[in-house]
Design a protein around this motif. Structure first.
Motif, PDB file in Angstrom:
ATOM      1  N   ASP A 102     -11.638  28.039  31.100  1.00  0.00           N
ATOM      2  CA  ASP A 102     -10.470  27.648  31.891  1.00  0.00           C
ATOM      3  C   ASP A 102     -10.557  26.232  32.447  1.00  0.00           C
ATOM      4  O   ASP A 102      -9.661  25.781  33.166  1.00  0.00           O
ATOM      5  CB  ASP A 102     -10.277  28.625  33.061  1.00  0.00           C
ATOM      6  N   ALA A 105      -7.122  22.276  30.306  1.00  0.00           N
ATOM      7  CA  ALA A 105      -5.718  22.691  30.444  1.00  0.00           C
ATOM      8  C   ALA A 105      -4.834  21.711  29.676  1.00  0.00           C
ATOM      9  O   ALA A 105      -5.304  20.676  29.181  1.00  0.00           O
ATOM     10  CB  ALA A 105      -5.325  22.731  31.918  1.00  0.00           C
ATOM     11  N   ILE A 130      -7.700  28.253  25.889  1.00  0.00           N
ATOM     12  CA  ILE A 130      -7.198  27.445  27.004  1.00  0.00           C
ATOM     13  C   ILE A 130      -6.124  28.288  27.713  1.00  0.00           C
ATOM     14  O   ILE A 130      -5.062  28.536  27.152  1.00  0.00           O
ATOM     15  CB  ILE A 130      -6.610  26.110  26.502  1.00  0.00           C
ATOM     16  N   HIS A 132      -4.716  27.770  30.803  1.00  0.00           N
ATOM     17  CA  HIS A 132      -3.746  27.132  31.685  1.00  0.00           C
ATOM     18  C   HIS A 132      -3.058  25.949  31.011  1.00  0.00           C
ATOM     19  O   HIS A 132      -3.719  25.021  30.523  1.00  0.00           O
ATOM     20  CB  HIS A 132      -4.428  26.668  32.966  1.00  0.00           C
ATOM     21  N   GLY A 133      -1.743  26.019  31.003  1.00  0.00           N
ATOM     22  CA  GLY A 133      -0.938  24.920  30.467  1.00  0.00           C
ATOM     23  C   GLY A 133       0.472  25.090  30.977  1.00  0.00           C
ATOM     24  O   GLY A 133       0.968  26.210  31.122  1.00  0.00           O
ATOM     25  N   THR A 346       3.603  29.901  28.389  1.00  0.00           N
ATOM     26  CA  THR A 346       2.866  29.525  29.591  1.00  0.00           C
ATOM     27  C   THR A 346       3.164  30.543  30.693  1.00  0.00           C
ATOM     28  O   THR A 346       2.375  31.443  30.930  1.00  0.00           O
ATOM     29  CB  THR A 346       3.225  28.094  30.026  1.00  0.00           C
ATOM     30  N   SER A 380      -0.117  31.482  32.651  1.00  0.00           N
ATOM     31  CA  SER A 380      -0.827  30.257  33.030  1.00  0.00           C
ATOM     32  C   SER A 380      -0.647  29.968  34.517  1.00  0.00           C
ATOM     33  O   SER A 380       0.308  30.397  35.147  1.00  0.00           O
ATOM     34  CB  SER A 380      -0.232  29.096  32.225  1.00  0.00           C
ATOM     35  N   ILE A 386      -2.485  23.593  38.387  1.00  0.00           N
ATOM     36  CA  ILE A 386      -3.377  22.895  37.462  1.00  0.00           C
ATOM     37  C   ILE A 386      -3.887  21.606  38.111  1.00  0.00           C
ATOM     38  O   ILE A 386      -5.077  21.280  38.053  1.00  0.00           O
ATOM     39  CB  ILE A 386      -2.648  22.614  36.124  1.00  0.00           C
ATOM     40  N   ILE A 395     -10.583  22.261  36.823  1.00  0.00           N
ATOM     41  CA  ILE A 395     -10.070  21.684  35.573  1.00  0.00           C
ATOM     42  C   ILE A 395     -10.765  20.338  35.357  1.00  0.00           C
ATOM     43  O   ILE A 395     -10.690  19.450  36.204  1.00  0.00           O
ATOM     44  CB  ILE A 395      -8.535  21.474  35.644  1.00  0.00           C
TER      45      ILE A 395
END
Ligand code: SF4
Length: 703
Positions: A102, A105, A130, A132-133, A346, A380, A386, A395
């Motif tokens: 994680d 991102a 991946i 988180h986006g 997402t 996400s 993020i 991140i």
């Protein structure tokens, strides 16, 4: 004669969500000119300056034409695609190995074709681990998405552009279509019903000046104003009681909630007279076909979701939905914001499914021919989370695709500082000159509109075609091809073997859409979309089987039978408490700064539009701020003088534009200038996590 075309083709424009059809004149495989498409059902032969200049901006010295990496002394140096992709994979994989999956991102866009969004979302979330986006659609449409989902059971804008022409009362809330969606405003002007046009906006915008009734409320008093209008509608029984009874939940709760918002008390807080509140309610109540339209004035607010739902409530209780000229209608911003909403995987799982439902994960896995274990069960993080992840070290690597957060994100100095903290930042873009690219460790050169193919989905849910009519410069590749190459270098070539070209991905999207409100299984393919002048979703296999030659009606709206997307078919009437302004003007920062679109000729962060000499001439190069003459007088400022604008976040200089568009104590700056977001406040709608761009307290002094 050398520029004479040997063929023409039609593609939709790549800027705003109107989705105008442009006729491209092509010679030897290269577009040599364009004109608006006269037969396209969206724009009917019209285009705004951005569309007319769409080819010009592809020719620029700023185009990214070869991969580049940042050297240890800070310079950008060229490298081959092979080396760039190996660097991309080795850096991100080593960050994931050291800090967990994680820790990498991505941030993407509402301006890539749907197939590229689908590819990026599937590649990252179902392949590269991946989790988180997010997209820059968080900055424009997240509020409308959340509002529709909660009210209708699905993110389903119900309208079609014909509604602009069929209404007898149009209400625009926080929307300035005269410059934001100029072709849609032209559709309003074609309305033959002599309609009431009500504009609810603190600024006297171009649209407000053209209205039959401008409601100049205090900034961010829109939710209480809409509740007061709703209260008037109920008190006077300007309602469609059978629609309420048969198609909604929550009317009694709505009635008792808005009873507290009487016209007199809301007049005091909103700055709108009680008479005007009653007059607007009466116009809505007496309209036979009332449409309510909103854009960023609502969406970009700390209570935007509830405000959008207050608009939806009005449409529902008056029965203004599903009929010609009606609807609670969010006009999208970017050319493919809706593609991002439906396909980016997402917040929502591929095709607007749910991550947390096992049957949805199974359905999507089967449609993609992926193992179900590859589909995560959690959505996400949102864009702001993020960035917070970068701040606290969660991140470490970020892949930015076709967006420019170093310019567009709220509280810009902070955002830039966060980008600098990253271990590895990849920027994939058409231009290597963006503010975000200045922070990049690796730049991947991408093709732009006109240099690749796919589909965009416009505001009225219409899939339209993007066509390849030019070669991309140098070694720039379509984002689709970059994703394909990343899949190969990452070791995922086999899993994505079916994802060979955009139309193959469109077929995968069709499979995943079956049975959902956005079912597109009846579309035969790209040629079919092209032949029909675009096709609105839904268009199911059953629709195809029962229609003449599989040709959909040109204009279709949702909910004609009053059936919404919840299991029981009913919509929800949702209300909430008013929340206080997050930043109130005071003695130190006495002016409320509004931001927004400043011109028809520029787009967002000017990444593309600034490359056109024509568009540049249509807009001041240097920043300006609109201030009222009484404020200017008390500051000793004349039109054109430089002023310093200071908020708790930063301080910038701009030219004063002394104008009655804003009221005393308010100011307005266009978002297109690089410095505007140095001033804006980091605050979010709690439901949609959309930033609240339009309420920052500032001080203005002569520079
Ligand atoms: Fe049409 Fe929007 Fe393109 Fe202008 S920018 S031509 S209004 S789609």
């Amino acid at each position: 004669e050398s520029l004479a075309a040997d063929t023409t083709t039609t593609a939709v424009c790549g800027y705003c969500s109107t989705g105008c059809g442009l006729k491209l004149h092509v010679r030897d495989g290269q577009a040599v000119g364009l004109t608006p498409e006269t037969d396209y059902p969206v724009n009917l032969g019209m285009a705004c300056p951005k569309g007319w200049e769409a080819l010009r901006v592809l020719e620029s010295d700023d185009r990214a034409t070869v991969p580049k990496r940042r050297s240890s002394d800070g310079d950008l140096v060229e490298l081959s695609w092979n080396d760039a992709l190996e660097l991309f994979c080795s850096k991100f994989k080593s960050i994931q190995a050291k800090h967990g999956n994680d820790s990498v991102a991505f941030l993407s866009t509402g301006q890539m074709p749907s197939e590229e969004m689908a590819f990026l979302g599937a590649l990252t979330r179902f392949g590269m681990n991946i989790r988180h986006g997010d997209g820059n659609t968080r900055q424009c449409m997240a509020t409308a998405v959340t509002a529709y989902k909660e009210s209708f059971g699905f993110d389903a804008p119900p309208f079609t552009y014909d509604d602009f022409e069929q209404s007898d009362c149009l209400v625009f809330i926080g929307a300035n279509p005269c410059i934001g969606h100029p072709i849609l405003w032209e559709r309003v002007l074609r309305n033959k019903n002599n309609p009431e046009i009500i504009v609810i906006d603190p600024r006297r915008t171009e649209t407000a000046m053209a209205a039959t009734d401008h409601v100049p409320l205090n900034p961010k008093s829109d939710l209480s104003l809409l509740y007061a209008i709703t209260n008037e509608l109920i008190t006077n029984d300007w309602l469609d009681r059978s629609f309420i009874r048969e198609h909604t939940h929550g009317f009694e709760q709505l009635r008792s909630h808005v009873a507290r918002f009487d016209a007199e008390s809301v007049a005091r807080s909103s700055g709108v007279s009680a008479d005007q509140i009653r007059r607007v309610a009466a116009k809505i109540g007496s309209g036979k076909a009332v449409s309510l339209w909103w854009t960023m004035g609502v969406n970009q607010s700390y209570e935007g979701t509830r405000t959008a739902q207050a608009i939806i409530n009005i449409a529902l209780i008056t029965g203004n939905i599903g009929r010609p000229g009606t609807g609670a209608n969010s006009i999208t911003g970017q050319c493919n914001a809706m593609g991002s909403r439906l396909w980016s995987s997402t917040t929502n799982l591929f095709g607007h499914h749910r991550f947390d439902l096992a049957e949805d994960r199974k359905k999507v896995a089967e449609a993609l021919h992926f193992p179900v274990e590859s589909i995560p069960s959690e959505p996400s993080w949102s864009y702001d989370r993020i960035l917070e992840g970068i701040r606290n070290g969660e991140i470490r690597g970020l892949w930015v695709v076709a967006t420019n957060p170093a310019h567009s994100w709220i509280d810009q100095d902070d955002a830039r500082e966060l980008l600098n903290r990253l271990d590895f930042l990849v920027v994939q873009d058409m231009y290597e000159s963006t503010e975000t690219a200045r922070h990049a460790d690796l730049i991947l050169p991408a093709a732009g509109w006109g240099e690749k193919e796919g589909t965009f989905i416009n505001s009225e849910r219409r899939y339209g075609m993007l066509k390849k009519v030019r070669q991309s410069p140098g070694q720039a590749l379509a984002d689709f091809q970059i994703f394909r190459a990343v899949a190969h270098y990452w070791g995922l070539g086999e899993r994505f073997a079916e994802w060979t070209d955009p139309e193959s991905v469109f077929r995968i999207m069709q499979r995943a859409s079956v049975g959902s409100p956005c079912d597109i299984s009846g579309i035969e393919g790209y040629e079919h979309i092209d032949r029909c002048g675009g096709i609105q979703w839904p268009w199911t296999a059953a629709d195809a089987a029962t229609s003449n030659d599989n040709i959909p009606p040109i204009q279709r709206r949702l909910f004609a039978d009053g059936t919404f997307c919840y299991a029981d078919g009913r919509a929800k009437l949702i209300v909430d408490e008013i929340t206080p302004l997050p930043e109130v003007p005071d003695d130190t920062y006495p002016v409320m700064l509004l931001t927004g679109r400043g011109t028809v000729s520029q787009w967002h962060t000017q990444t593309r539009t600034s490359k056109s000499p024509v568009l540049r001439k249509l807009y001041p190069k240097d920043p300006y701020i609109e201030i009222h003459s009484s404020d200017a007088q008390s500051m000793g400022v004349f039109n054109g003088d430089l002023v310093r604008i200071t908020s708790r976040r930063g301080s910038i200089v701009a030219a004063a534009m002394v104008t009655p568009t804003v009221r005393p104590g308010q100011a307005f700056m266009p978002m297109h200038y690089e410095t505007t977001n140095r001033l804006t406040l980091s605050h979010f709608d709690p439901h949609s996590r959309q930033p609240s761009y339009k309420n920052s307290a500032v001080r203005i002094e002569k520079a």
